[in-house]
Structures are given as C-alpha cells and as structure tokens.
Design an enzyme around this catalytic site. Sequence first.
Site, PDB file in Angstrom:
ATOM      1  N   LYS A 105      -1.226 -13.072  34.278  1.00 36.80           N
ATOM      2  CA  LYS A 105      -0.803 -13.815  35.468  1.00 36.80           C
ATOM      3  C   LYS A 105       0.398 -13.168  36.151  1.00 36.80           C
ATOM      4  CE  LYS A 105      -2.697 -18.113  33.661  1.00 36.80           C
ATOM      5  NZ  LYS A 105      -3.406 -17.437  32.556  1.00 36.80           N
ATOM      6  N   LYS A 157       4.633 -21.113  29.617  1.00 35.82           N
ATOM      7  CA  LYS A 157       3.417 -20.408  30.052  1.00 35.82           C
ATOM      8  C   LYS A 157       2.419 -21.287  30.800  1.00 35.82           C
ATOM      9  CE  LYS A 157       3.639 -17.454  25.899  1.00 35.82           C
ATOM     10  NZ  LYS A 157       4.553 -18.232  25.041  1.00 35.82           N
ATOM     11  N   GLY A 163      -7.917 -20.918  21.403  1.00 34.95           N
ATOM     12  CA  GLY A 163      -7.277 -21.782  20.425  1.00 34.95           C
ATOM     13  C   GLY A 163      -5.806 -22.001  20.669  1.00 34.95           C
ATOM     14  N   GLU A 214      -2.693 -21.955  40.733  1.00 39.12           N
ATOM     15  CA  GLU A 214      -3.790 -21.426  39.925  1.00 39.12           C
ATOM     16  C   GLU A 214      -4.636 -20.443  40.725  1.00 39.12           C
ATOM     17  OE1 GLU A 214      -6.607 -23.268  36.489  1.00 39.12           O
ATOM     18  OE2 GLU A 214      -6.527 -24.370  38.365  1.00 39.12           O
ATOM     19  N   GLY A 244       7.235 -20.655  16.840  1.00 38.64           N
ATOM     20  CA  GLY A 244       6.338 -21.769  16.553  1.00 38.64           C
ATOM     21  C   GLY A 244       5.201 -21.922  17.534  1.00 38.64           C
TER      22      GLY A 244
END
Length: 647
Positions: free
Chosen positions: A413, A371, A454, A553, A290
Amino acid sequence: MVSLLKSVLNLPRVYKRIITVLIDSVFLVCAFGLSLMLRLDNVALALTENYWLVFACALPLIILSFIKLGLYRAVLRYVNMQAVWAIGLGSIISAMLLIGVSFLLHIGIPRTVPFIFMALCLLLIGGSRVAVRAIIGHKRWHKKTAVLIFGAGSSGRQLTTALSQGAEYHAAAFVDDDVALQGHIIHGIQVYAPSEIESLVIRKRIKKILLAMPSASRDRRKQVLNKIEPLGLQVLTIPGMADIVDGKAKLEEFKDVGVEDLLGRDPVAPRAELMNADIAGKVVMITGAGGSIGSELCRQILRLKPSKIVLFEQSEFALYTIDKELNEYKVTHNLNVEIYPLMGSVQRVNRIETVMKSFAVQTVYHAAAYKHVPLVEHNVVEGVRNNVFGTYYAARAAIHAKVETFVLISTDKAVRPTNIMGTTKRMAELVLQALAKTQQSTRFCMVRFGNVLGSSGSVVPLFRKQIKDGGPVTLTHPDITRYFMTIPEASQLVIQAGAMGKGGDVFVLDMGDAVKIYDLATKIIRLSGFSVKDVKNPNGDIEIKCTGLRPGEKLYEELLIGDNVEGTSHERIMTAHEVMLDWQILSPLLDQLDVACHAFDHQLIRELLLKAPTGFNPTDGICDLVWQQSSDSHSKSADIINLKKSH
C-alpha cells in the site's frame, strides 16, 4: 435380537468376557459333536462317552489357549486382524490339544475329527464375531454421514480405519487420479475416477468430501479443489503429515480447506545461510512483537537460536501471549535463548534507545505499525506519529545504539498510495533511505509485501465467520483484487531479504498472482457446502454483498514503483530502485510534519504528505474523526452566530 445384543454390550467388561467364554464353550461342544457326526455318519456312535471324555479334558485347555492368545481382550465391535489371527491360531491349537489328550488317555478318535473340529471352530467362533460386528456396524452405519475420500493412498486408507471407529462419518467411496487404483476395492470401499464424482454424490448420497492428500503440493491441491468446487459440497481436509507425526494433530481432526490451498502457491525452502546471517548467536529485537507478522517473526527467530530475543510491544496482552508461547517452545525444545518481554511504544524515543543500548541489540525487525487502512484514515495524527515518527525514532535509536541491521516491514500500500496508511509507510521508507546515506554503522533495508493470510485484518476469517452465521458475505467492491501470502512464508522471506541488504535497499517479495476477492469469497462459500445466492441462483444459501470502497481503499494493489526492478539471488525476492530524498531535504519536512501533528493541523499534514515524493493521490477528503467533529462543531457555531445576527 438387536435390543438383546445392545443390553449385552452395555454390561460391564468382566461380565461380557464371561458370557463370551460360555458362548464359545457351547460353540466348541457343537463343533466337536458335528465333527464326530460328519466323520462317523452315526449319531449313536458319535455319542460314545470315550470320545467326549477326550473333549471334556481338552475343553479347559482350549479355552485357556484362547485366553492366552488375547481373544477375550478384543472388543467385539472392533474385531480386527489381530483377533482373526488369534481365532485361527487358537483353532489349530485346539485340534492339536484333542490329538494330545487322545494320545495321553489312550482313547483313539478318528484321525480326521481334529481337522474337521478345527475348521468348525474357525467357522463358529470367528463367524459369530464377524456377525456381531456386522449387526452393530450396520446399525451405526445408518446413523453416520456418507463422505467421499479424495485420495486412496496411505493417508486415505488410514482415514477409513479411523472413520470406521468413529460415530460421525462413514466412507462411501474413494476417488483417486491413479489409474492403477481405480476399480480396486480397498478396505471394502471401491476406488473411482475423479470424473465419476458427480454421479457418486447422487448415488451414494455423499454429504461431504474429505481431502486425504496431506503431502500433496499446494498446486496439486488447488487443481483438485477446482474440480470439486462446483459440486457445492463441504470440503474438509486432514492435517499435514508433519503435524500428525509431531503429535500436533490427529488424522481424523478435519478442518476447512485452507485458503493457501485455493491460491495453489508452494513456498520455497528458506536458505539456511540467509536465515542465520543476522540472527544465529545474536541479540535480536522485534518491535510490534505481538502482532501478526511480529509474532511469526519471533517464532522463526527463536528456532534460529539467537543469544537473546527482545520483544518490544505496546499491547500488554499481545506481549504476554507471545512471551508465554515462546517460553513454552523454549522449554519443550531445550533452547538456550534468553527472552525479554518489554512494554513500550516506538513513539517514545528515549525508551526504545535505552532498550537497544541496554541489551546491546544487533538486529532489529521493525514490525510495529498501524496497518488498518480505514482506522488510520479516521486517526490521521496517530497514524503519522506511529508509522512515520515511530520508525524515525526507532531508526535513530538503532544508529545511536550501534545496531548492525535494521529491517522495516513495509507494505504494497506504500506504492502510489491513495490512503494515509500507505503514505505513512512510504514516508517511513524515505526516512530509512535518507538515514542509510548519513552513516555506515547501521545497515537499513525495507521489505515490501501484500496481505498475509490469517492476520488480524485478513478477510478470510471474516468470510468464514459470516458464512457460519448464515451470511451475507460482505466485500467492498466486486472487482477488488489483492495479493496474498502466508505469514510463515512472508516472515522467512523478510529475514532472508534483511540479510541481503547493503544499505537503503527496498526489497519486494514475489506475491504470485493477484486474487479477485469476489472469486475467493465464492470458492470459500462453495467449499463450505453452500451455494451462492445471486440473480442466477435466487434460492442459494449465502449472498455476497458489496458495501462500497472504504476511505482510502484501492481496487488494485501494486508492489513496485516504476519498472526499475531487478532480481536477486533469491527467486522470491526482488529489489526496487526508488525515488528518495537526502536527509538535508527530508529533515525539515519531518520537522514541519511534527509541528502540524502537534497542532492537529490536518490540512497542513495533508499538504506536507502531498509535497513529499510518496506518490500520494488521495481518493477521499480528510476523514479524521476528531477533525470532522471539530469542523462540524465550528460550522454549527458559525451558523448559530449568523442566525442571531440576522435576527
């Protein structure tokens, strides 16, 4: 006059037709009288009753011919070529009826009168309709927003017709690169060169630009957008021709310029043999079905006609949504594919193994993962459990269930990670690399790529929402860069890469050039019709604020480790040779990590992740919220005890 016309236009349709017939009858009487006077040059002679007897007999037949030709079915405000054709043909028939009735009644009328009558009919009946349309159109035109259409091809021409019938926009000018079209007038609108856009915006008070280039390549659209972006006008685009033809969208359904157009990257057509290799006629399972990538994988896989699709997802709503969508597509396209929506977590090894064995799964696409970088930083144990052990349990279940192919969806990453999320994904890669060497029944491979446009965590939807709310647009650092790819392209490349794997392969997708997020935000603001508010332009509309890098980050994402990279037979897929551990060495490390997670020993978890060959180089301390809360509580307790002792 205008108010009277408005009252008439608001009458019921049947009354408007009756009024139109009566007015046309008056025009026909006038046309016949004028034709006689012009021919005879004698008013008294023109009023001779024998001539009018011919007309009186012909008039009902003339009106009937107009009715049969559909003239009174045409809506006055939308007079088109069909109505003009009906008026022209009706005028010719009118002249022929005059001649016929004159012959039958043996009343001779001058031979040129029918031809003069025909011309006057065309002028009066046709001219009246053009006048009505002009009056209405002029009034409506002033209420519409002036737009410039970039692209004078077939789509642009169809667009002007659609706009003329709407109440929102009117096309003030065409702009096209084709020199052969420049200077010409199409549908009453002149075509200009792109160099004249700036002056056109001022002269014609253009408020928006409509991009009518649905079939152009993304690289071409990027070039056009780079030209018009500095104008600061909102740029809207029409849907692609494929969507228009399939009935999924209408020509006049405008949308914001897609960020994929700003990137200018055209997808490569997928190779049928690679797309079908692990899917066609097989039982395919998607974990995380999903999610953003998982759901698109489901869509792509369904079109390739597997025998069964097993949707494995822990979110009930996400599972319901993708199951409903796939079943609707299946019914619409009459596909003979069985779809099984199954709830469950990859952390429950018995559940996932039972599912694989029960459905005799042959191919697994493992997209289930946490994620979101900051969230995983704040929930370290769950991140490790889901990303590392969830992958390990799914891979072990695949081996026991004799699954043929297991494809892990990895991330950029995982390369020299500075955060827990990237480190856990690199650990997941190490698990599959090690397991690939321990057996031959299941072929493991990993596909690594960057951000997808998106997705649930994509910055682009956030930017658009912030612009809609009036700003500011927020990003973490002015120099931060990211790689981007559309979800459909990423999913197709994942499927193709999975078919190319031999066992333990780490595939890297060609993501194109890295994009500076600040520049992307600037382009989206300008193409939304706003200006950037900064030091140079303090009166701008939308401000861009930098909030600082979030926990874990990175400024720059990387896709590869080292330089040991080779191309493959596919231009967008590469393979990387990575450092790996044998299972005998990795297994004890996983056992220790499992114990540390069970004990919520965050310091040991970090030590073990640093010990593994993941390249983990954390930029922050331990950010787990529960651990921080516990640490603060212990610290406060210790301070209270020390305070009591001092007293």
